[in-house]
Design a protein around this motif. Structure first.
Motif, short mmCIF file in Angstrom:
data_model
loop_
_atom_site.label_atom_id
_atom_site.label_comp_id
_atom_site.label_asym_id
_atom_site.label_seq_id
_atom_site.Cartn_x
_atom_site.Cartn_y
_atom_site.Cartn_z
N VAL A 212 0.60 10.08 12.08
CA VAL A 212 0.01 10.14 10.82
C VAL A 212 -1.05 8.62 10.62
O VAL A 212 -1.94 8.70 9.88
N ARG A 213 -0.25 7.73 11.26
CA ARG A 213 -0.77 6.15 11.03
C ARG A 213 -2.04 6.01 12.09
O ARG A 213 -2.36 4.88 12.05
N HIS B 56 0.62 4.00 1.40
CA HIS B 56 0.94 4.51 2.91
C HIS B 56 2.25 3.72 3.38
O HIS B 56 3.12 4.48 4.09
N ASP B 57 2.34 2.62 3.05
CA ASP B 57 3.48 1.81 3.63
C ASP B 57 4.71 2.30 3.08
O ASP B 57 5.84 2.17 3.50
N ALA C 17 1.49 9.91 -0.63
CA ALA C 17 0.83 8.56 -0.59
C ALA C 17 -0.70 8.89 -0.40
O ALA C 17 -0.94 9.90 0.43
N GLY C 18 -1.44 8.33 -1.13
CA GLY C 18 -3.00 8.38 -1.01
C GLY C 18 -3.49 8.55 -2.46
O GLY C 18 -3.13 8.10 -3.28
N HIS C 19 -4.77 9.38 -2.41
CA HIS C 19 -5.50 9.39 -3.73
C HIS C 19 -5.20 10.64 -4.47
O HIS C 19 -6.09 10.86 -5.50
N LEU D 166 6.85 -0.05 14.08
CA LEU D 166 5.43 -0.07 13.55
C LEU D 166 4.92 -1.43 13.07
O LEU D 166 4.24 -1.84 13.39
N VAL E 11 -6.55 2.04 -4.81
CA VAL E 11 -6.96 2.39 -3.58
C VAL E 11 -6.32 4.06 -3.57
O VAL E 11 -6.75 4.91 -3.24
N ALA E 12 -5.05 3.95 -3.63
CA ALA E 12 -4.21 4.85 -3.36
C ALA E 12 -2.65 4.61 -4.09
O ALA E 12 -2.40 3.51 -4.75
N ASN F 232 -11.09 6.58 5.08
CA ASN F 232 -9.95 7.52 5.43
C ASN F 232 -9.66 8.64 4.32
O ASN F 232 -9.02 8.17 3.37
N PRO F 233 -10.20 9.71 4.60
CA PRO F 233 -10.34 10.64 3.60
C PRO F 233 -8.53 10.90 3.05
O PRO F 233 -8.34 11.56 1.95
N LEU F 234 -7.75 10.93 4.09
CA LEU F 234 -6.42 11.14 3.93
C LEU F 234 -5.75 10.53 2.71
O LEU F 234 -5.23 10.70 1.87
N CYS F 235 -6.05 9.05 2.66
CA CYS F 235 -5.43 8.13 2.06
C CYS F 235 -6.24 7.36 0.93
O CYS F 235 -5.89 6.40 0.12
N HIS G 109 0.94 -1.07 -0.10
CA HIS G 109 -0.11 0.12 0.07
C HIS G 109 1.00 1.33 0.13
O HIS G 109 2.04 1.36 0.74
N CYS H 23 -3.90 0.03 4.03
CA CYS H 23 -2.43 -0.11 4.23
C CYS H 23 -2.29 -1.33 5.45
O CYS H 23 -3.34 -1.85 5.94
N SER H 24 -0.76 -1.66 5.45
CA SER H 24 -0.83 -2.72 6.32
C SER H 24 -1.37 -2.53 7.82
O SER H 24 -1.86 -3.51 8.40
N ILE H 25 -1.48 -1.04 8.11
CA ILE H 25 -1.86 -0.81 9.67
C ILE H 25 -3.41 -0.98 9.78
O ILE H 25 -3.73 -1.49 10.73
N ASP I 82 -8.39 5.03 2.04
CA ASP I 82 -8.85 3.43 2.56
C ASP I 82 -10.10 3.44 2.99
O ASP I 82 -10.71 4.36 3.34
N PHE J 74 3.88 7.33 15.33
CA PHE J 74 3.84 7.58 14.06
C PHE J 74 2.42 8.49 13.76
O PHE J 74 1.44 7.76 13.38
N CYS K 143 -5.06 5.22 10.68
CA CYS K 143 -5.05 3.98 9.89
C CYS K 143 -5.73 2.98 10.98
O CYS K 143 -6.26 1.91 10.74
#
Lengths: 423, 145
Positions: free
Chosen positions: B127-128, A360-361, A375-377, B7, A390-391, B37-40, A358, B65-67, B42, B125, B131
């Motif tokens: 920002v996460r 974000h990762d 990272a993102g949309h 993380l 998705v991103a 999640n409007p940021l990324c 992803h 994302c993984s988280i 998700d 972190f 997530c």
């Protein structure tokens, strides 16, 4: 996508960066003890010392409100603001400074047109033609208008390489009053055939609004050559400060449009019965403007003019070609780069997916190597859906980036593979 | 700088690679809610089958994302078979671990978070954090409906 750009015709890309990098104080800092690798200029550019100095000097020596006071420094502040407007007029080839409207950013510029021109000229049944690669700033204002006025939104599709598919352009233009599209995609880098679309729109009686947020900072811009009716862009992506942007519009269109916001500066007269709007450009500039930011943007234009926008574009193309080649050679099997494969058909914006990891990762791991990518949309969710993502992660370059920045990115991606690759 | 190992703990990556309770539940009887999640960008969908005040079954879907994905997986394991009160206590304890003050305040006896403990490093972190909390907020939404 196969991104095998020929490198033979391109000059070394480091020349421009070598000359400019030291002009940007932030690029001298480190992150976690490593030199910063800033690859997010499509989000916002860094600022050269000349811009910081101009804003600082304005506050230290000239600060006063504009277009009001009859005293010396108020006059200097007004002059500083109007000189900056004249610089922007020249920078984009506008016919008159009356056509250069200062607003907060490209987003506000689009909203101004949607609110003022849209609410005056569009009615139920009229269509606005957008594309599948628009930023939300050039989608949501039209959605708002559509739901309020019953305006129909239409969408120009994309082909699999991220180019606009213009096969049905004429049909889509039938009944359209406005075509609003990005002159350079903030996700794909795609530069559409602007003039061709503009001419087709005009033949059908539709106006053309260009979202120039990515284009203007990176390309020689001449509104007459582009053939548009409105152009929106932001200062902060072109070495200027945040909080200042421009709407350019053809004078007769702006003249016929009602004011956007009401307040000081935008009036000639106010009585208890009503008001008389000011003349252009101030008709659209209600309230005390962002004077220091206008001055900063003027200094940014001087800075870019000193380099020359042709040179900026050559640098972008050359570095994009290098990035496409380097990243593909090193990570070709896991890496998908979206957008047109030819560097000459795109800006220096590389959105990519890295295996199943992803975005974000990816960005998180790159950050530990001081590599800054988005990272993102990217405020383009309809486009993400079209890409089936998705991103994405996005690396974007500007005048201060060089090949070593791309090499750092390519190397740091190895660490992403180490952590998230097949176990 | 907090290290990536804070993380991306092994348990986190394991839940990401081998998510538990991924899928759907028929609605009804299950309830369903979506979170964004409007940021990324998700998106997560949480299904919960609640009967007699107990979460009988739970599933999640979506992309992220993984988280966000591993948290959803661990959360699903943690809440399955628990009473609504226990789920609420778990959520409060989890959010408290993420430095988020919830309406109920700190619980006197924090719930045993099990595998979710492995996400403690996320708080380093900032920002996460979103997530990690997206699926919890979506679960709350599901249980409310």
């Amino acid at each position: 996508m196969s991104a095998t750009a020929p490198m033979s015709a391109t000059a070394p890309t480091s020349d421009l960066a070598a000359a400019t990098k030291t002009d940007f104080p932030l690029l001298a800092r480190d992150v976690y003890g490593k030199p910063i690798v800033y690859l997010d200029s499509a989000a916002t550019s860094q600022k050269p010392q000349a811009v910081l100095d101009a804003m600082d000097a304005y506050y230290r020596t000239v600060n006063a409100n504009v277009h009001r006071g009859a005293y010396h420094i108020a006059d200097l502040a007004t002059q500083a603001m109007e000189e900056a407007r004249a610089k922007l007029q020249r920078f984009i080839g506008a016919a008159s400074p009356r056509e250069v409207i200062f607003c907060r950013n490209a987003t506000e510029a689009v909203n101004l047109v949607a609110h003022s021109w849209g609410r005056t000229n569009l009615a139920a049944g009229d269509a606005v033609l957008l594309t599948h690669m628009e930023h939300h700033a050039n989608i949501v204002p039209w959605h708002m208008l559509a739901s309020e006025r019953g305006v129909e939104l239409r969408w120009l599709p994309l082909d699999d390489d991220g180019r606009l598919d213009l096969r049905h352009l004429d049909q889509l233009l039938d009944g359209a009053r406005l075509v609003a599209f990005s002159a350079m995609s903030n996700v794909l880098g795609t530069i559409p055939p602007i003039r061709r679309i503009a001419d087709a729109a005009h033949e059908r009686g539709a106006l053309v609004l260009l979202d120039g947020a990515q284009y203007v900072p990176h390309m020689p811009t001449d509104v007459a050559e582009l053939g548009c009716d409105f152009l929106a862009f932001s200062g902060h992506k072109m070495c200027g400060p945040t909080g200042i942007g421009v709407l350019w519009g053809r004078e007769e269109l702006l003249e016929a449009m009602p004011p956007f916001m009401g307040g000081g500066e935008m009036i000639l007269n106010v009585t208890t019965e009503g008001f008389l709007p000011n003349e252009l450009p101030w008709k659209f500039e209600a309230g005390t403007p962002a004077i220091a930011e206008v001055v900063g943007l003027g200094a940014a234009v001087d800075y870019l003019d000193g380099i020359g926008m042709e040179a900026v574009r050559r640098h972008d193309v050359s570095l994009t070609a290098y990035a496409l080649r380097t990243l593909t050679e090193r990570h070709g099997e896991t890496l998908t780069i979206h957008g047109p494969p030819e560097p000459a058909a795109r800006g220096g914006v590389l959105s990519f997916e890295f295996g199943e990891v992803h975005a974000h990762d990816i960005s998180q791991v790159l950050d530990t190597h001081a590599v800054c990518v988005r990272a993102g949309h990217h405020c383009a969710k309809p486009l993400m859906r079209r890409l089936g993502a998705v991103a994405t992660a996005r690396a974007s370059v500007y005048i201060y980036n060089d090949r070593s920045d791309i090499d750092h990115l390519a190397e740091a991606l190895d660490r992403v593979g180490d952590l998230f690759g097949p176990q | 700088m907090a290290g990536l190992e804070d993380l991306y703990r092994e348990i986190v990556l394991d839940h990401y690679r081998n998510p538990r309770n991924r899928g759907e539940l028929p609605c009804p009887p299950a309830q369903r809610a979506e979170g964004f999640n409007p940021l990324c960008g998700d998106e997560v969908v949480v299904y919960a089958d609640v009967a007699d005040g107990v979460v009988r079954d739970v599933r999640f879907g979506g992309q992220g994302c993984s988280i966000s994905q591993s948290t959803a997986s661990m959360m699903s394991v943690a809440v399955k078979g628990r009473s609504l009160e226990e789920v609420e206590k778990l959520e409060r304890s989890f959010k408290s671990m993420m430095s988020i003050v919830t309406d109920g305040g700190e619980t006197a006896s924090p719930a045993d978070l099990g595998d979710l403990e492995a996400l403690r490093g996320v708080v380093k972190f900032p920002v996460r954090i979103k997530c990690a909390t997206l699926c919890w907020n979506t679960l709350t939404e599901t249980l409310r409906s």
